[in-house]
Design an enzyme around this catalytic site. Structure first.
Site, PDB file in Angstrom:
ATOM      1  N   LYS A  35      80.124 -20.251  -3.408  1.00 35.66           N
ATOM      2  CA  LYS A  35      79.884 -18.813  -3.556  1.00 35.66           C
ATOM      3  C   LYS A  35      79.083 -18.546  -4.826  1.00 35.66           C
ATOM      4  CE  LYS A  35      83.222 -15.818  -4.711  1.00 35.66           C
ATOM      5  NZ  LYS A  35      82.692 -14.902  -5.774  1.00 35.66           N
ATOM      6  N   ASP A  63      77.581 -13.575  -2.961  1.00 35.69           N
ATOM      7  CA  ASP A  63      78.549 -12.496  -3.187  1.00 35.69           C
ATOM      8  C   ASP A  63      77.947 -11.430  -4.101  1.00 35.69           C
ATOM      9  OD1 ASP A  63      80.895 -11.061  -3.176  1.00 35.69           O
ATOM     10  OD2 ASP A  63      81.887 -12.326  -4.662  1.00 35.69           O
ATOM     11  N   LYS A  65      77.981  -8.016  -3.315  1.00 33.85           N
ATOM     12  CA  LYS A  65      78.708  -6.741  -3.163  1.00 33.85           C
ATOM     13  C   LYS A  65      77.747  -5.552  -3.228  1.00 33.85           C
ATOM     14  CE  LYS A  65      83.080  -8.482  -5.055  1.00 33.85           C
ATOM     15  NZ  LYS A  65      82.666  -9.832  -5.518  1.00 33.85           N
ATOM     16  N   ASP A  68      74.705   0.826  -2.306  1.00 35.97           N
ATOM     17  CA  ASP A  68      73.638   1.743  -2.697  1.00 35.97           C
ATOM     18  C   ASP A  68      73.367   2.643  -1.503  1.00 35.97           C
ATOM     19  OD1 ASP A  68      71.294   2.880  -3.977  1.00 35.97           O
ATOM     20  OD2 ASP A  68      71.122   1.020  -5.120  1.00 35.97           O
ATOM     21  N   THR A 119      90.377  -7.618  -5.477  1.00 33.08           N
ATOM     22  CA  THR A 119      91.709  -8.196  -5.670  1.00 33.08           C
ATOM     23  C   THR A 119      92.348  -7.854  -7.006  1.00 33.08           C
ATOM     24  OG1 THR A 119      90.633 -10.264  -6.302  1.00 33.08           O
ATOM     25  CG2 THR A 119      91.478 -10.116  -4.060  1.00 33.08           C
ATOM     26  N   ARG A 216      89.514 -20.648 -10.240  1.00 32.78           N
ATOM     27  CA  ARG A 216      90.126 -21.148 -11.476  1.00 32.78           C
ATOM     28  C   ARG A 216      90.958 -22.419 -11.301  1.00 32.78           C
ATOM     29  NH1 ARG A 216      93.296 -16.579 -13.975  1.00 32.78           N
ATOM     30  NH2 ARG A 216      91.187 -15.712 -14.025  1.00 32.78           N
TER      31      ARG A 216
END
Length: 242
Positions: A35, A63, A65, A68, A119, A216
């Site tokens: 990603k 990614d 997002k 607009d 999240t 992570r």
């Protein structure tokens, strides 16, 4: 049935092409998809997509997002489609028209995913944003409303937490992709995690997640490749494939 590794999406949350390349080389064959988020894409642009394609067999998830006016998103998606990535995100916190224009702009070359609720957002965040109390009291209701809008607009799927996957699948069907971020293996859970709605790989996949984003726990491991393979094995075990 796909193996556990194929479910894993690793986010290249690093600031440079050289660091991204290092992780791609380490994790090639240990994750199903890489990603690329805003930080890396703003710094390196489409060259990072080319690097992944040349270095790895994994899929590519852009990614961005996008959020607009409809026409701008549609034109941006036309450019994304030329890069040949597998998936790209747009925000569902807009209109169905914008989502439809994003799908049209993708020209069937790239799967459009609607981001339902970030999240790190909890009920307090939703309330602060001015949403009706029924959505504040039940985040699942807000996620399902947005997922339904994305489905109606022709999106390939949505990004949602592991807590909402089962409901999304029940409402919209098994072919509507559910991509789940905020994934933490049991051995890596933290009390001070910066994401409010987390779940484990096994729970997310058993609930119906098609892809899980694990950052992570892999990135900070002493051996990132071993950590990714360990997560893949946990998924295989949960699916009865070990």
């Amino acid at each position: 049935m796909k193996n556990g590794i194929a479910y894993i999406v690793f986010p290249l949350d690093v600031p440079s092409l050289s660091e991204a390349r290092s992780y791609v080389k380490k994790l090639d064959g240990a994750v199903g998809m890489f990603k690329v988020g805003l930080e890396l894409f703003i710094k390196e642009g489409p060259s990072v997509v080319q690097m992944i394609r040349e270095t790895s067999r994994a899929g590519i998830f852009l990614d961005l997002k996008l959020h607009d006016i409809s026409e701008t998103v549609g034109r941006a998606m036309e450019q994304v489609a030329l890069m040949g990535v597998d998936l790209v995100t747009v925000h569902c916190a807009s209109t169905r028209k914008m989502l439809e224009r994003a799908v049209a702009g993708s020209q069937g070359k790239t799967g459009v995913l609607g981001v339902t609720l970030l999240t790190d957002n909890d009920s307090q965040a939703v309330e602060s944003a001015g949403y009706e109390q029924k959505y504040v009291e039940d985040l699942n209701r807000l996620v399902l409303k947005r997922a339904g809008m994305a489905h109606g607009a022709g999106c390939r799927g949505v990004v949602c937490s592991g807590h909402e996957v089962a409901a999304v699948k029940a409402l919209l069907g098994k072919d509507f992709l559910a991509v789940t971020p905020g994934i933490r293996p049991g051995w890596s859970l933290l009390d001070n995690d910066d994401q409010a709605r987390v779940t484990t790989p096994a729970k997310a996949v058993l609930a119906g997640a098609d892809l899980i984003v694990v950052g992570r726990p892999i990135r900070t491991a002493a051996d990132p490749r071993e950590a990714a393979l360990r997560i893949g094995a946990e998924i295989d075990e949960a699916l009865g494939q070990s």
